[in-house]
Design a protein around this motif. Structure first.
Motif, PDB file in Angstrom:
ATOM      1  N   PRO A   1       0.828  -1.215   0.000  1.00 54.75           N
ATOM      2  CA  PRO A   1       0.000   0.000   0.000  1.00 54.75           C
ATOM      3  C   PRO A   1       0.860   1.262   0.000  1.00 54.75           C
ATOM      4  O   PRO A   1       2.051   1.230   0.328  1.00 54.75           O
ATOM      5  CB  PRO A   1      -0.789  -0.124   1.299  1.00 54.75           C
ATOM      6  N   ASP A   2       0.213   2.390  -0.358  1.00 58.91           N
ATOM      7  CA  ASP A   2       0.889   3.683  -0.299  1.00 58.91           C
ATOM      8  C   ASP A   2       0.918   4.216   1.131  1.00 58.91           C
ATOM      9  O   ASP A   2       1.795   5.004   1.491  1.00 58.91           O
ATOM     10  CB  ASP A   2       0.187   4.702  -1.198  1.00 58.91           C
ATOM     11  N   CYS A   3      -0.039   3.822   1.929  1.00 57.27           N
ATOM     12  CA  CYS A   3      -0.141   4.335   3.297  1.00 57.27           C
ATOM     13  C   CYS A   3      -0.778   3.259   4.182  1.00 57.27           C
ATOM     14  O   CYS A   3      -1.638   2.498   3.733  1.00 57.27           O
ATOM     15  CB  CYS A   3      -0.970   5.619   3.330  1.00 57.27           C
ATOM     16  N   ILE A   4      -0.329   3.212   5.449  1.00 58.35           N
ATOM     17  CA  ILE A   4      -0.899   2.274   6.423  1.00 58.35           C
ATOM     18  C   ILE A   4      -1.424   3.087   7.599  1.00 58.35           C
ATOM     19  O   ILE A   4      -0.689   3.882   8.206  1.00 58.35           O
ATOM     20  CB  ILE A   4       0.152   1.264   6.914  1.00 58.35           C
ATOM     21  N   LEU A   5      -2.714   2.926   7.918  1.00 61.00           N
ATOM     22  CA  LEU A   5      -3.319   3.518   9.113  1.00 61.00           C
ATOM     23  C   LEU A   5      -3.505   2.389  10.131  1.00 61.00           C
ATOM     24  O   LEU A   5      -4.316   1.496   9.919  1.00 61.00           O
ATOM     25  CB  LEU A   5      -4.665   4.162   8.782  1.00 61.00           C
ATOM     26  N   THR A   6      -2.727   2.426  11.215  1.00 60.54           N
ATOM     27  CA  THR A   6      -2.690   1.266  12.111  1.00 60.54           C
ATOM     28  C   THR A   6      -2.992   1.631  13.554  1.00 60.54           C
ATOM     29  O   THR A   6      -2.529   2.656  14.062  1.00 60.54           O
ATOM     30  CB  THR A   6      -1.307   0.573  12.040  1.00 60.54           C
ATOM     31  N   ASP A   7      -3.811   0.779  14.186  1.00 63.58           N
ATOM     32  CA  ASP A   7      -3.978   0.849  15.643  1.00 63.58           C
ATOM     33  C   ASP A   7      -2.705   0.290  16.286  1.00 63.58           C
ATOM     34  O   ASP A   7      -1.907  -0.394  15.626  1.00 63.58           O
ATOM     35  CB  ASP A   7      -5.215   0.022  16.039  1.00 63.58           C
ATOM     36  N   LEU A   8      -2.494   0.558  17.568  1.00 66.21           N
ATOM     37  CA  LEU A   8      -1.262   0.122  18.236  1.00 66.21           C
ATOM     38  C   LEU A   8      -1.480  -1.063  19.171  1.00 66.21           C
ATOM     39  O   LEU A   8      -0.648  -1.965  19.237  1.00 66.21           O
ATOM     40  CB  LEU A   8      -0.655   1.293  19.011  1.00 66.21           C
ATOM     41  N   MET A   9      -2.589  -1.090  19.880  1.00 67.92           N
ATOM     42  CA  MET A   9      -2.862  -2.179  20.815  1.00 67.92           C
ATOM     43  C   MET A   9      -3.849  -3.152  20.177  1.00 67.92           C
ATOM     44  O   MET A   9      -5.052  -2.875  20.067  1.00 67.92           O
ATOM     45  CB  MET A   9      -3.433  -1.623  22.126  1.00 67.92           C
ATOM     46  N   MET A  10      -3.322  -4.305  19.716  1.00 65.90           N
ATOM     47  CA  MET A  10      -4.137  -5.303  19.016  1.00 65.90           C
ATOM     48  C   MET A  10      -3.716  -6.699  19.439  1.00 65.90           C
ATOM     49  O   MET A  10      -2.585  -6.897  19.907  1.00 65.90           O
ATOM     50  CB  MET A  10      -3.973  -5.141  17.490  1.00 65.90           C
TER      51      MET A  10
ATOM     52  N   VAL B   1      -2.836 -10.876  18.827  1.00 63.30           N
ATOM     53  CA  VAL B   1      -1.934 -11.652  17.960  1.00 63.30           C
ATOM     54  C   VAL B   1      -0.574 -10.970  17.863  1.00 63.30           C
ATOM     55  O   VAL B   1       0.456 -11.495  18.259  1.00 63.30           O
ATOM     56  CB  VAL B   1      -2.530 -11.886  16.552  1.00 63.30           C
ATOM     57  N   LYS B   2      -0.572  -9.736  17.316  1.00 64.10           N
ATOM     58  CA  LYS B   2       0.663  -8.957  17.213  1.00 64.10           C
ATOM     59  C   LYS B   2       0.271  -7.493  17.309  1.00 64.10           C
ATOM     60  O   LYS B   2      -0.646  -7.044  16.622  1.00 64.10           O
ATOM     61  CB  LYS B   2       1.380  -9.263  15.898  1.00 64.10           C
ATOM     62  N   SER B   3       0.956  -6.731  18.157  1.00 64.73           N
ATOM     63  CA  SER B   3       0.594  -5.322  18.358  1.00 64.73           C
ATOM     64  C   SER B   3       1.010  -4.492  17.155  1.00 64.73           C
ATOM     65  O   SER B   3       1.813  -4.927  16.314  1.00 64.73           O
ATOM     66  CB  SER B   3       1.270  -4.773  19.612  1.00 64.73           C
ATOM     67  N   GLY B   4       0.475  -3.278  17.108  1.00 64.99           N
ATOM     68  CA  GLY B   4       0.841  -2.361  16.030  1.00 64.99           C
ATOM     69  C   GLY B   4       2.310  -1.990  16.089  1.00 64.99           C
ATOM     70  O   GLY B   4       2.969  -1.810  15.056  1.00 64.99           O
ATOM     71  N   PHE B   5       2.858  -1.854  17.317  1.00 63.61           N
ATOM     72  CA  PHE B   5       4.276  -1.542  17.456  1.00 63.61           C
ATOM     73  C   PHE B   5       5.127  -2.630  16.783  1.00 63.61           C
ATOM     74  O   PHE B   5       6.049  -2.345  15.993  1.00 63.61           O
ATOM     75  CB  PHE B   5       4.667  -1.460  18.938  1.00 63.61           C
ATOM     76  N   GLU B   6       4.816  -3.888  17.089  1.00 64.75           N
ATOM     77  CA  GLU B   6       5.595  -5.003  16.530  1.00 64.75           C
ATOM     78  C   GLU B   6       5.436  -5.067  15.018  1.00 64.75           C
ATOM     79  O   GLU B   6       6.396  -5.331  14.289  1.00 64.75           O
ATOM     80  CB  GLU B   6       5.136  -6.309  17.178  1.00 64.75           C
ATOM     81  N   ALA B   7       4.212  -4.832  14.546  1.00 65.95           N
ATOM     82  CA  ALA B   7       3.969  -4.902  13.110  1.00 65.95           C
ATOM     83  C   ALA B   7       4.742  -3.830  12.366  1.00 65.95           C
ATOM     84  O   ALA B   7       5.384  -4.088  11.336  1.00 65.95           O
ATOM     85  CB  ALA B   7       2.465  -4.772  12.827  1.00 65.95           C
ATOM     86  N   VAL B   8       4.710  -2.579  12.875  1.00 63.82           N
ATOM     87  CA  VAL B   8       5.418  -1.478  12.213  1.00 63.82           C
ATOM     88  C   VAL B   8       6.921  -1.742  12.206  1.00 63.82           C
ATOM     89  O   VAL B   8       7.603  -1.536  11.188  1.00 63.82           O
ATOM     90  CB  VAL B   8       5.105  -0.145  12.922  1.00 63.82           C
ATOM     91  N   LYS B   9       7.447  -2.219  13.342  1.00 61.62           N
ATOM     92  CA  LYS B   9       8.884  -2.503  13.425  1.00 61.62           C
ATOM     93  C   LYS B   9       9.280  -3.562  12.401  1.00 61.62           C
ATOM     94  O   LYS B   9      10.317  -3.463  11.741  1.00 61.62           O
ATOM     95  CB  LYS B   9       9.232  -2.950  14.840  1.00 61.62           C
ATOM     96  N   GLU B  10       8.441  -4.599  12.253  1.00 63.07           N
ATOM     97  CA  GLU B  10       8.745  -5.669  11.297  1.00 63.07           C
ATOM     98  C   GLU B  10       8.657  -5.161   9.864  1.00 63.07           C
ATOM     99  O   GLU B  10       9.498  -5.500   9.028  1.00 63.07           O
ATOM    100  CB  GLU B  10       7.775  -6.833  11.522  1.00 63.07           C
ATOM    101  N   ILE B  11       7.646  -4.333   9.568  1.00 63.02           N
ATOM    102  CA  ILE B  11       7.479  -3.804   8.204  1.00 63.02           C
ATOM    103  C   ILE B  11       8.660  -2.918   7.825  1.00 63.02           C
ATOM    104  O   ILE B  11       9.158  -2.970   6.695  1.00 63.02           O
ATOM    105  CB  ILE B  11       6.148  -3.032   8.100  1.00 63.02           C
TER     106      ILE B  11
END
Length: 927
Positions: A766-775, A777-787
């Motif tokens: 995607p061109d942009c990701i709008l993400t929540d942080l507390m989720m 399975v995997k939190s938004g923090f972990e997802a952003v760091k991995e991406i």
């Protein structure tokens, strides 16, 4: 007989326990214990005095080290701030076009004048990506401040010019093939794309001069590099400061880099040494100062390397048999410098007087012993003489001389004295026993109170943490449903097919949701204030649009109450300031809202004035005075005493029910956090005046074109379709964002947890990701760091959207790789503004023609328009949906001039039918 024998036997056994040597003179018995007692007491006192002296020295050394470290770090902050300030000024001047990058003569003379002001600045320059270069500095011995230039005019060589007293070039005195584009500092700055400090270096021709340079990249609107502004700051001034610090004779202060190279120190040793004929910077282990060298070795031995020292550390070690104290303090700044400040001092500097006192104490002990022996012998003679006479008399009686007359002077007194002494000793023993019991009871009570205090403190801390966690959790839980309520209210407000009654209902929903959100924010703010965690985040504020937005909000509230509102600039105001825009707006809105709330007739005025905070106008600091004056109900002295208390409200019950009682309490704390004091003067029945003064840095900002008020909506954008990945574990939150963005032409993909976020991001790109942080399975923090670990996603825009609004989570989201942070409930305006900024979008608005019906347009042509200010009032009333006030304004137009009667009649007709859209469309024809 048997009784006497038995008694004698027991007595003999008791005497054997305390049996003394035979023929021991009574003088010895009196003198020796007395002397030993004095010796023991004096020795113990001297020992503890020496120990207490050592402890006092340790405490003093610790306090002195802390004070010196704080002075050094503070001076270091101020010292380095000069270079950062000059670089920022020059970069800002380049951005604003105040420095013509192609006018090398003027630029060089400008740098020449700048460097005259700052004695510790060695060089000021800028370099263009094409290789052009202009700078001024003190580097050519005996030539003063020279100007260097590289351009086509110099055949791309570096020409150095001497200057006259006005900064004009006189003659070219030096030429070199210097290539700044190949310099490490230039390449590092280009790579960093932000202001940075470059490596500390020694001047090639003057190795005793250490410098550190700061570089500031300047970009144009399309993010292309225009130039890099730089300043070289000489560090010899800081070394002089260290040498001039008066601490103790052997104290050494030095500042080093994590690699061990010396930045500055308080010794007179040069900061370099020669190796193979070349000057090399001096490492701390090679210092000729033994204390500096020994301290560095101890630090390396204890921590392995200087790079591992990430917090303040203390150590104690021996050097030449003397105890040494050392303290190391890490120092960092926002541009990347990472240094260590070390303060080392010797215990002997402080123990000299104590040792002298110890010697005096020993001498006094010996003198006391001699005096004690002399006095003891004299006293023994006074006591033994009567005893000898008594012994002689007893011997005579034992021989049968019963007629002896015994005259012993002093025997009675000795007996009385002995009896008194025994009685006194007995009483003292009893008294001391009682005192010992009392002391034990007091110690027991102190221990009990200490335990109670610790329990109470622990309970209070637990309660405080529970309160903070409760407020944070409640805020999170309340913001989640509010996100759905306010989100869909904003989406429905865009629907042009709704009736006036439906629009009013949606506006009520949106207004009520915002009121609840304000209450939540106020409670969180007051909680932060109580915990001392509220901070200010300063940004550049352009004053004209700032006050314009403020006026739009307040004026509508004033119109609803049919009172006048005005904003006055008492003095000319600058174009911009540096302050916390959110908190300044919050304070002014609180004061203005309160003024309108308690004013039924008359007016509310906001007065703003500015004056220079210093004696000269060259300073960039100005004192701003904000006054909110109303003609409302006013307050009595009793009410004035409590208006700034949390949850305290004054006035009648109806007005109290309109607020939370937190606004003024929060405003007072915010003003104090800005460095001011919120004050009030009021008289019951005559109105109130709230005012405060704060000092803000003033900046020059480009005049933006005023945003034209319009009732048009965004319907799309001109660029190619953008793909947005929306991630949230709550379906209603995903649907809110989807329904906001999909109608505008965005391609939307939805994910419900962090793992899906990573998978879909890699799959769809995607061109942009709008993400929540507390989720889950995997939190938004972990997802952003991995991406962000994937190279192809380093430039993808990621915006965090969270119901948690703590400053810590904002900072954490940026540290994990998010470009921006938006709190829930999501405001559509802020969301679209963020997308426009990061995706470089050009919005498409609905045309006015689509909002108007032809009958209104045709009819408007024949109607006479009143003055623009009257149409502005009508427009604001129409936007508020106040049909009653529109009819009153129409009647006023009829009285103003009969030629406006047709327009007034049309307005009254439409207002009677509650045709809100038609009124707006009609008025817009005259704006």
């Amino acid at each position: 007989m048997s009784r006497k024998i038995k008694t004698t036997t027991v007595r003999d056994k008791k005497n054997k326990i305390f049996q003394l040597p035979k023929n021991l003179p009574i003088s010895y018995l009196l003198v020796i214990p007395f002397v030993l007692e004095i010796f023991a007491v004096v020795g113990i006192v001297g020992y503890f005095s020496f120990r207490n002296g050592q402890q006092a020295v340790n405490k003093l050394a610790t306090q002195l080290q802390t004070e010196v470290s704080e002075r050094v770090t503070l001076h270091l902050d101020n010292y380095l701030a000069t270079a950062k300030h000059i670089t920022q000024i020059n970069a800002r001047a380049i951005e604003l076009g105040l420095i013509d990058l192609n006018d090398y003569q003027t630029s060089g003379r400008y740098f020449w004048h700048q460097i005259q002001t700052y004695q510790n600045v060695g060089y000021i320059d800028y370099i263009l990506p094409t290789g052009e270069y202009v700078g001024a500095g003190r580097w050519l011995e005996g030539r003063g401040v020279t100007i260097d230039e590289i351009s086509a005019r110099t055949n791309w060589n570096s020409y150095t010019y001497t200057t006259d007293p006005h900064g004009n070039r006189t003659e070219m005195v030096y030429e070199s093939d210097y290539a700044p584009l190949e310099e490490t500092w230039y390449q590092e700055t280009v790579k960093a794309k932000k202001p940075i400090w470059n490596q500390v270096y020694a001047w090639e021709d003057f190795p005793d001069i250490l410098s550190v340079a700061t570089s500031f990249p300047v970009y144009n609107s399309d993010s292309s590099l225009i130039a890099i502004a730089g300043v070289d700051l000489q560090l010899k001034g800081f070394s002089s400061f260290l040498r001039n610090l008066e601490v103790s004779p052997s104290t050494k202060i030095f500042v080093i880099e994590p690699n061990g190279l010396i930045i500055a120190d308080s010794s007179k040793e040069p900061p370099y040494k020669f190796e193979n004929g070349e000057a090399q910077r001096l490492k701390v282990f090679a210092s000729q100062d033994r204390l500096i060298q020994a301290t560095a070795k101890q630090l390396q031995q204890q921590f392995g390397s200087f790079e591992r020292i990430d917090r303040e550390q203390r150590l104690v070690f021996d050097l030449d048999g003397k105890k040494q104290f050392a303290k190391v303090t890490p120092w960092q700044d926002e541009l990347g410098l990472d240094w260590l400040v070390v303060v080392a001092m010797s215990e002997s500097d402080f123990m000299a007087e104590i040792n002298a006192n110890s010697r005096t104490t020993i001498f006094l002990c010996l003198a006391a012993l001699i005096m004690a022996i002399i006095l003891g012998l004299k006293t023994a003679s006074w006591i033994t003489k009567p005893i000898h006479r008594l012994n002689d008399a007893s011997s005579a009686i034992a021989k049968g001389d019963l007629e002896q007359t015994i005259e012993i002077r002093g025997v009675k007194e000795l007996n009385i004295l002995a009896g008194s002494f025994n009685q006194m000793a007995s009483q003292l023993k009893i008294s001391f026993a009682k005192l010992d019991r009392i002391n034990q009871e007091l110690e027991h009570r102190v221990e009990e109170r200490t335990v109670e205090f610790l329990k109470a403190k622990k309970t209070a801390e637990t309660a405080s943490r529970a309160k903070s966690e409760f407020l944070s959790n409640m805020s999170h839980e309340l913001r989640t449903p509010l996100n759905g309520i306010l989100g869909y209210a904003q989406i429905l407000q865009r629907d042009r097919s709704l009736t006036s009654q439906q629009i009013r209902g949606i506006n009520v929903i949106y207004s009520s949701g915002n009121h609840l959100l304000t209450l939540i924010n106020d409670i969180l703010d007051i909680s932060k204030i109580e915990a001392g965690k509220l901070e200010l985040f300063n940004t550049d504020i352009e004053l004209e649009p700032f006050f314009a937005g403020l006026e739009d909000i307040v004026r509508m509230r004033a119109i609803e109450k049919n009172i006048s509102f005005a904003s006055q600039a008492v003095t000319p105001l600058p174009t911009g300031i540096i302050a916390d825009e959110k908190r300044l707006r919050q304070v002014l809105l609180n004061l203005l809202s309160n003024a309108i709330k308690f004013t039924d007739t008359g007016e509310v005025i906001l007065k703003v004035s500015a004056s220079y905070a210093t004696a000269t106008e060259e300073s960039n600091l100005q004192t701003f005075r904000f006054e909110v004056v109303d003609t409302g109900i006013g307050m009595n002295p009793q009410q004035l005493d409590k208006i700034f208390h949390a949850f305290e409200q004054v006035g009648d019950l109806q007005r109290q029910q309109e607020g939370t009682g937190l606004g003024l309490a929060i405003s007072k704390q915010l003003v104090e956090l800005m460095g001011g004091k919120l004050q009030v003067s009021s008289e019951s029945g005559k109105g109130s005046t709230f005012w405060f003064e704060v000092v803000f840095p003033v900046i020059e900002m480009k005049n933006r074109k005023a945003i034209e008020r319009q009732n048009r909506q965004i319907v799309g954008y001109q660029e190619d379709s953008k793909h947005i990945l929306i991630v949230d574990d709550r379906e209603e939150n995903r649907l809110v964002l989807q329904n906001m963005l999909e109608p505008l032409g965005f391609k939307i993909t939805l994910a419900k947890d962090g793992q899906q976020e990573v998978d879909l991001a890699l799959k769809t790109k995607p061109d942009c990701i709008l993400t929540d942080l507390m989720m889950p399975v995997k939190s938004g923090f972990e997802a952003v760091k991995e991406i962000r670990r994937f190279d192809s996603f380093k430039d993808v825009v990621i915006i965090a959207i969270s119901a948690s609004v703590s400053d810590a989570e904002r900072r954490q989201s940026r540290s994990f790789g998010c470009d921006d942070f938006l709190p829930k409930p999501v405001e559509e305006v802020k969301l679209l503004a963020a997308l426009q900024k990061y995706l470089q979008l050009t919005w498409i608005y609905e045309t006015k023609a689509s909002l108007q019906n032809e009958s209104v347009v045709t009819e408007a042509v024949s109607l006479k328009a009143p003055p623009p200010e009257e149409m502005e009032k009508l427009y604001e009333l129409a936007m508020l949906g106040s049909m009653k006030k529109i009819k009153e304004q129409a009647m006023y137009l009829e009285e103003l001039d009969q030629k406006y009667a047709p327009l007034a009649a049309k307005l009254k007709n439409l207002a009677n039918g509650f045709q809100e859209k038609a009124i707006v469309n009609l008025i817009e024809q005259f704006l």
